[in-house]
Design a protein around this motif. Structure first.
Motif, mmCIF file in Angstrom:
data_model
loop_
_atom_site.group_PDB
_atom_site.id
_atom_site.type_symbol
_atom_site.label_atom_id
_atom_site.label_comp_id
_atom_site.label_asym_id
_atom_site.label_seq_id
_atom_site.Cartn_x
_atom_site.Cartn_y
_atom_site.Cartn_z
ATOM 1 N N HIS A 117 -17.170 36.365 20.003
ATOM 2 C CA HIS A 117 -17.318 34.931 19.733
ATOM 3 C C HIS A 117 -18.787 34.542 19.509
ATOM 4 C CE1 HIS A 117 -16.250 30.647 20.206
ATOM 5 N NE2 HIS A 117 -17.360 30.545 20.907
ATOM 6 N N HIS A 121 -20.826 32.625 16.326
ATOM 7 C CA HIS A 121 -21.869 31.588 16.308
ATOM 8 C C HIS A 121 -23.147 32.107 15.630
ATOM 9 C CE1 HIS A 121 -20.048 28.364 18.583
ATOM 10 N NE2 HIS A 121 -19.777 29.130 19.615
ATOM 11 N N SER A 142 -24.500 26.811 23.632
ATOM 12 C CA SER A 142 -23.097 26.401 23.671
ATOM 13 C C SER A 142 -22.715 26.019 25.088
ATOM 14 C CB SER A 142 -22.216 27.533 23.146
ATOM 15 O OG SER A 142 -22.226 28.602 24.062
ATOM 16 N N ASP A 304 -16.828 25.199 18.207
ATOM 17 C CA ASP A 304 -15.918 26.325 17.959
ATOM 18 C C ASP A 304 -14.946 26.042 16.810
ATOM 19 O OD1 ASP A 304 -17.168 27.621 19.978
ATOM 20 O OD2 ASP A 304 -15.559 27.389 21.437
ATOM 21 N N ALA A 349 -18.085 30.828 26.263
ATOM 22 C CA ALA A 349 -19.039 31.075 25.196
ATOM 23 C C ALA A 349 -19.364 29.789 24.504
ATOM 24 C CB ALA A 349 -18.486 32.089 24.217
HETATM 25 ZN ZN ZN Z 1 -18.511 28.748 21.154
#
Ligand code: ZN
Ligand code: KG4
Length: 349
Positions: A117, A121, A142, A304, A349
């Motif tokens: 993840h 990003h 984040s 996200d 995350a």
């Molecule tokens: Zn994230």
């Protein structure tokens, strides 16, 4: 000869509280993307409840995948690979997305790409900006992470700094909760801060001035709690002063990292907190001081989403990196395996 073939990647994201899917090709074309949030489900609890999140992903992911295929007017057979977030994150949700990705890959007879993840990003700015070249300095901010990374290539990340306690988004969320602004916290704090004086409440700037570019936000959050309890300040001034303290910390720490990375082609910010206007403005000024281009993805690509996972999948696919169908979901998965573990690093995350 015709134009070169652009592989098409289906990306799935379910590591926290957004259920998302997207179709992106290697020519940076976003054919379709859908995101379903879970604000209503989690709001009564003032934060994300992992079990509720996992159940919501189960309910929503299949219709969202069908939706993006329909939006783009393609079928699963047209997809060249299926990319799914395999960690880090809330493990129930990660497993829902990864198992779905495996089933779709198996059914279509196409490869699976298990995406970190954080790599989603980290590479998302390259989806938005075709001119962004490696290496670049990335501030990844984040809900679960606050890191400075030297992004040297696909799968090649050197972590320069991380938070020793809370992540920046976590600080926004906790501050929002204690100010009674509700969930999700970051956008609420930003909204209220617009009516406040960023100099009204004296707050600490943890680690500012220290030689290594690490972050710390736990003490700042506690200081806001004390200032709020004193009853001397209005909510708008508290929110604005808190946001200013975060801005000052991010700018000072990024300054140290920029000085250490003269070869970086650009200064880049990504992750949900990068949606904050005050933070974007301050980082823009900082990059200009170093004579570097500043790159920040559009707001929807900061929080996200499925497109960042599909794009990371496209970058990995182009590099010949695919994964077996028995790949395990990972609640923790550092981008830089060489980096030392630090106390209190979050799993979100
Ligand atoms: Zn994230
Ligand atoms: O990247 P993201 O969508 O999910 C994680 O992987 O964590 O980031 C979510 C975090 C949350 O902590 C949220 O409060 C924060 O990003 N955030 C913001 C803003 N929008 C989202 N923080 C400050 N200002 C915002 N406008």
């Amino acid at each position: 000869m015709g134009a070169s073939y652009m592989p098409l990647i289906l990306g799935l994201e379910s590591s926290c509280d957004e259920t998302a899917a997207a179709l992106v090709d290697s020519g940076r074309r976003i054919l379709a993307h859908r995101v379903a949030g879970q604000e209503a489900e989690h709001r009564p609890y003032g934060g994300v409840v992992p079990e509720i999140a996992a159940r919501a992903h189960v309910d929503r992911l299949a219709p969202i995948v069908e939706g993006v295929l329909a939006d783009a007017g393609v079928s699963l057979a047209d997809v060249d690979a299926v990319a799914a977030t395999a960690g880090p994150g809330l493990i129930g949700g990660v497993m829902v997305g990864l198992v779905t990705g495996k089933a779709l890959a198996h059914a279509a007879g196409k490869p699976l790409i298990a995406v970190n993840h954080l790599e989603g990003h980290a590479l998302s700015p390259r989806l938005a900006d075709p001119d962004l070249q490696f290496p670049y300095l990335l501030l990844l901010v984040s809900g679960g992470h606050c890191q400075l990374l030297h992004v040297e290539g696909v799968g090649a990340y050197r972590r320069l700094a991380t938070t020793i306690d809370d992540a920046a988004g976590e600080a926004f969320d906790k501050t929002a909760k204690l100010l009674g602004l509700g969930y999700p916290g970051g956008p609420a704090v930003e909204r209220v801060a617009k009516d406040g004086d960023p100099r009204a409440v004296p707050l600490p700037r943890p680690l500012v001035g220290s030689a290594e570019p690490h972050f710390s936000f736990a003490g700042l959050k506690s200081a806001v709690a004390r200032a709020a309890a004193s009853g001397e300040h209005g909510t708008a001034d508290l929110a604005a002063s808190f946001q200013q303290a975060v801005v000052d910390c991010l700018v000072d720490r990024s300054r140290i990292a920029l000085a250490a990375c003269p070869n970086a082609t650009a200064f880049v910010v990504a992750g949900g907190v990068a949606a904050n206007g005050a933070i974007r403005a301050a980082l823009t000024d900082l990059a200009a001081r170093f004579g570097k281009p500043f790159v920040a993805p559009p707001l929807w690509l900061c929080t996200d989403n499925g497109a960042m996972i599909a794009w990371a999948g496209a970058e990995r696919f182009a590099a010949g990196l695919t994964d077996p169908l028995d790949t395990a979901a990972r609640p923790r998965w550092p981008l830089d395996p060489e980096a030392e573990a630090v106390r209190g690093a979050g799993v979100k995350a």
